[in-house]
Design a protein around this motif. Sequence first.
Motif, mmCIF file in Angstrom:
data_model
loop_
_atom_site.group_PDB
_atom_site.id
_atom_site.type_symbol
_atom_site.label_atom_id
_atom_site.label_comp_id
_atom_site.label_asym_id
_atom_site.label_seq_id
_atom_site.Cartn_x
_atom_site.Cartn_y
_atom_site.Cartn_z
ATOM 1 N N PRO A 33 0.778 -1.274 -0.076
ATOM 2 C CA PRO A 33 0.056 -0.019 0.564
ATOM 3 C C PRO A 33 0.270 1.355 0.105
ATOM 4 O O PRO A 33 -0.118 2.343 -0.090
ATOM 5 N N VAL A 41 -5.449 -1.678 0.623
ATOM 6 C CA VAL A 41 -5.065 -0.582 0.473
ATOM 7 C C VAL A 41 -4.610 -0.129 -0.479
ATOM 8 O O VAL A 41 -3.366 -0.952 -0.536
ATOM 9 N N GLY A 64 -1.486 4.925 0.053
ATOM 10 C CA GLY A 64 -2.394 4.910 1.462
ATOM 11 C C GLY A 64 -4.009 5.801 0.999
ATOM 12 O O GLY A 64 -4.623 6.030 1.981
ATOM 13 N N ALA A 103 -8.299 2.854 -1.949
ATOM 14 C CA ALA A 103 -9.025 1.462 -1.655
ATOM 15 C C ALA A 103 -9.272 1.056 -2.153
ATOM 16 O O ALA A 103 -10.091 1.447 -3.355
ATOM 17 N N TYR A 149 -5.774 -1.672 6.365
ATOM 18 C CA TYR A 149 -7.369 -1.217 6.594
ATOM 19 C C TYR A 149 -8.275 -0.466 7.229
ATOM 20 O O TYR A 149 -8.404 0.311 7.209
ATOM 21 N N TYR A 163 -6.496 2.959 7.112
ATOM 22 C CA TYR A 163 -7.144 3.482 6.123
ATOM 23 C C TYR A 163 -8.544 4.033 6.684
ATOM 24 O O TYR A 163 -8.888 5.187 6.394
#
Length: 317
Positions: free
Chosen positions: A96, A206, A210, A213, A274, A277
Amino acid sequence: MAADGIPSALPAAITIEDLHPDVLTRTLRLLDGPALAAASCATSRLRALAAQPCLWEDLCLSAWPSLRDPRLRDLLPSFPASHRSFFSDAFPFPDPSEESRPCQDAPAVLISSIDLFHEGEHVFSRVLETDARDPWFLGSPFRIDALDRKDEGSTLAAPISPEDLTLSWVVIDPARGRAVNLSSRRPVSVERHWYTGEIQVRFAVVLGGGEAAANAVVACGEETMQPREVNLTVQDVDGMCLNGKESLVVLRGAMKGRRMGWGGEGEAEARRRYAEYAAAKQERKERRMRREGRLDMCCIVLGVSLFLGLFAFAALR
């Protein structure tokens, strides 16, 4: 045995190098992908045996039944190292932290290879082609539907438990022989939709440093507890769906970028990323709501002030 009754020197111990290639190949067939990759680093002979295309083909077909589709059976041999490179692309998770940058080599066609399982049992597979050059695709919110309410094959023999679903959604760029898995395999959240009552099982990874997603959602009926819809979207950190053109930049960056994590460790890391995120998205939403609240309050105060000023002006006249 020597004449004095003392045993002669024992024969040299048998090493793995002394085993017949067929025996070693049968043993290697029992390994999963990470173990097979690790075994190939042990000796030069194991490296040669572990590179056999048939081993990686069996692993891919076992992990992704959708690859049995004739379109993909013909496509995968064109990858740089055939099924082995496909496995290296699709089994680990995309990193990510890889930032998305505008690219001139965006995919012209995307192929989605989707496989849904329940408690390890295969539920359904789909292979979908998306024309990434279509103006409607480029300008509209990115969304791919793998299953909808009109599909006759969406009814299962028995209800399911959403928490036990696993999903793989591999997006393939056939022109460049690259692929990336956009599902967390196991759910990152299981929620009931406030309006329809359906259970929404979310699988997400992700991407884009970042800032975005990929969200694959399986919607299960409230009463039947069976999958009714399966779709994939790409959202930014504000929760807005990216359009096709923006999504291609993110997807191309994920395909070209590094990979991280294997197996359960990789799944746990993907869920952790995630969660970070989702927390950042919630914080931005609350900050935006506070800012809008302050703006609304300023507008109200200004409106009241103007009204009182006009009222006072009219009264003094």
